[in-house]
Design an enzyme around this catalytic site. Structure first.
Site, PDB file in Angstrom:
ATOM      1  N   ASP A   1       0.815  -1.221   0.000  1.00 45.96           N
ATOM      2  CA  ASP A   1       0.000   0.000   0.000  1.00 45.96           C
ATOM      3  C   ASP A   1       0.841   1.260   0.000  1.00 45.96           C
ATOM      4  O   ASP A   1       2.051   1.219   0.178  1.00 45.96           O
ATOM      5  CB  ASP A   1      -0.963  -0.023   1.202  1.00 45.96           C
ATOM      6  N   ASN A  56      -7.406  -2.597  14.442  1.00 46.17           N
ATOM      7  CA  ASN A  56      -8.806  -2.880  14.071  1.00 46.17           C
ATOM      8  C   ASN A  56      -8.921  -4.073  13.107  1.00 46.17           C
ATOM      9  O   ASN A  56      -9.967  -4.295  12.519  1.00 46.17           O
ATOM     10  CB  ASN A  56      -9.457  -1.636  13.444  1.00 46.17           C
ATOM     11  N   HIS A 100      -7.172  -4.494  10.263  1.00 45.17           N
ATOM     12  CA  HIS A 100      -6.905  -4.242   8.838  1.00 45.17           C
ATOM     13  C   HIS A 100      -5.618  -4.919   8.371  1.00 45.17           C
ATOM     14  O   HIS A 100      -4.694  -5.149   9.159  1.00 45.17           O
ATOM     15  CB  HIS A 100      -6.923  -2.740   8.511  1.00 45.17           C
ATOM     16  N   GLU A 151      -9.541  -1.764   5.381  1.00 41.11           N
ATOM     17  CA  GLU A 151     -10.162  -1.471   6.673  1.00 41.11           C
ATOM     18  C   GLU A 151     -11.385  -2.374   6.882  1.00 41.11           C
ATOM     19  O   GLU A 151     -11.860  -3.010   5.928  1.00 41.11           O
ATOM     20  CB  GLU A 151     -10.603   0.007   6.696  1.00 41.11           C
TER      21      GLU A 151
HETATM   22  C1  GLP Z   1      -0.319   0.374   8.650  1.00 40.50           C
HETATM   23  C2  GLP Z   1      -0.136  -0.449   7.359  1.00 40.50           C
HETATM   24  C3  GLP Z   1      -0.312  -1.915   7.615  1.00 40.50           C
HETATM   25  C4  GLP Z   1       0.343  -2.264   8.931  1.00 40.50           C
HETATM   26  C5  GLP Z   1      -0.409  -1.639  10.065  1.00 40.50           C
HETATM   27  C6  GLP Z   1       0.194  -1.866  11.439  1.00 40.50           C
HETATM   28  O1  GLP Z   1      -1.240   1.378   8.563  1.00 40.50           O
HETATM   29  N1  GLP Z   1      -0.938  -0.053   6.257  1.00 40.50           N
HETATM   30  O2  GLP Z   1       0.266  -2.648   6.540  1.00 40.50           O
HETATM   31  O3  GLP Z   1       0.330  -3.665   9.118  1.00 40.50           O
HETATM   32  O4  GLP Z   1      -0.690  -0.281   9.826  1.00 40.50           O
HETATM   33  O5  GLP Z   1       1.318  -1.067  11.670  1.00 40.50           O
HETATM   34  P1  GLP Z   1       2.351  -1.357  12.803  1.00 40.50           P
HETATM   35  O6  GLP Z   1       3.183  -2.521  12.338  1.00 40.50           O
HETATM   36  O7  GLP Z   1       3.179  -0.110  12.911  1.00 40.50           O
HETATM   37  O8  GLP Z   1       1.615  -1.676  14.044  1.00 40.50           O
END
Ligand code: GLP
EC number: 3.5.99.6
Length: 256
Positions: free
Chosen positions: A78, A147, A149, A154
């Site tokens: 993404d 959440n 995702h 989402e």
């Molecule tokens: C982000 C990304 C996800 C990621 C998630 C968790 O927004 N789009 O790919 O897995 O949030 O992030 P973190 O690893 O910093 O907890």
């Protein structure tokens, strides 16, 4: 609600580690073994704090001469809409800083959805097409939002979704504001691989650490398969593993 009956919790899909370093070494080993066996492997990569220790270990092993990344192809999950690859908070910049600049993968082998485009529909279609023409993703790394995702899919994201423009959930904007000067600076939209795109990868590895992820992990692994928890779609994949620490495993049903 669009959901199927609760499956029994499949403990074979879970690997629980004592700490992040052990878990990250395990994941890095898996990637290095794959690239050793298939130098032209197609890797799906993720951003966020969770995979950083995996990337650090890959860099260490690359410098030690254990692995050659010159023939791999990569696709990232993404990117924020509105951020060019030069923007310090873009996922493109994240990948250069945390992995690409330190290994020998050629720039033109790395693919990140474009955050700036005139036409996101054709940008998304092109991204899907590039994944297909590369032969498909062999191995996909995933984190998980609090959440549930995955990528930026989402809650509410359909299982059939492909790469597309999405609106970020308020809780995601809030969670990711730690990387920006203020919550107002966090983009409201992103372009993300869809659930169906992710499920086409031959292998999926989802990593999660810390108590804030415990409920999302319990819902993803032991709850119903539902768009309410996008990561729950991994239950439908024949080769998906959840790699967690004890804190992230804490809300799993104990009887399973
Ligand atoms: C982000 C990304 C996800 C990621 C998630 C968790 O927004 N789009 O790919 O897995 O949030 O992030 P973190 O690893 O910093 O907890």
């Amino acid at each position: 609600m669009n959901s199927t009956p609760r499956p029994s919790f499949d403990a074979k899909r879970m690997l629980v580690f004592d700490d992040i370093q052990q878990a990250s070494h395990h994941v890095a080993d898996e990637i290095i073994q794959l690239v050793g066996a298939k130098p032209s492997a197609v890797l799906g990569l993720a951003t966020g704090s969770t995979p950083i220790a995996v990337y650090e270990e890959l860099i260490r092993r690359y410098r030690a001469g254990d692995v050659d990344f010159s023939k791999i192809t990569t696709f990232n999950l993404d990117e924020y809409v509105g951020l060019s690859p030069e923007h310090p908070q873009s996922f493109a910049a994240f990948m250069r800083t945390h992995l690409f600049d330190a290994i020998d993968v050629p720039d033109h082998h790395t693919h990140i959805p474009a955050g700036v485009a005139n036409d996101f529909l054709s940008t998304a279609e092109l991204f899907e097409k590039k994944i297909q023409t590369s032969g498909g993703i062999d191995w996909q790394l995933l984190g998980i939002g609090d959440n549930g995702h995955i990528g930026f899919n989402e809650p509410g994201s359909p299982g059939e979704s492909g790469t597309r423009l999405v609106e970020l959930a308020d809780e995601t904007i809030e969670a990711n504001s730690r990387f920006f000067d203020s919550p107002d600076d966090v983009p409201r939209q992103a372009i993300t691989m869809g659930i169906a795109t992710i499920l086409k990868a031959k292998r999926l590895v989802l990593m999660a650490f810390g108590a804030a992820k415990a409920q999302a992990i319990a819902d993803a692994v032991a709850g119903p398969v539902t768009p309410d928890c996008p990561a729950s779609f991994l239950q439908r994949h024949p080769n998906a593993t959840f790699i967690v620490d004890r804190a992230a495993a804490a809300a799993l049903p104990t009887e399973a």
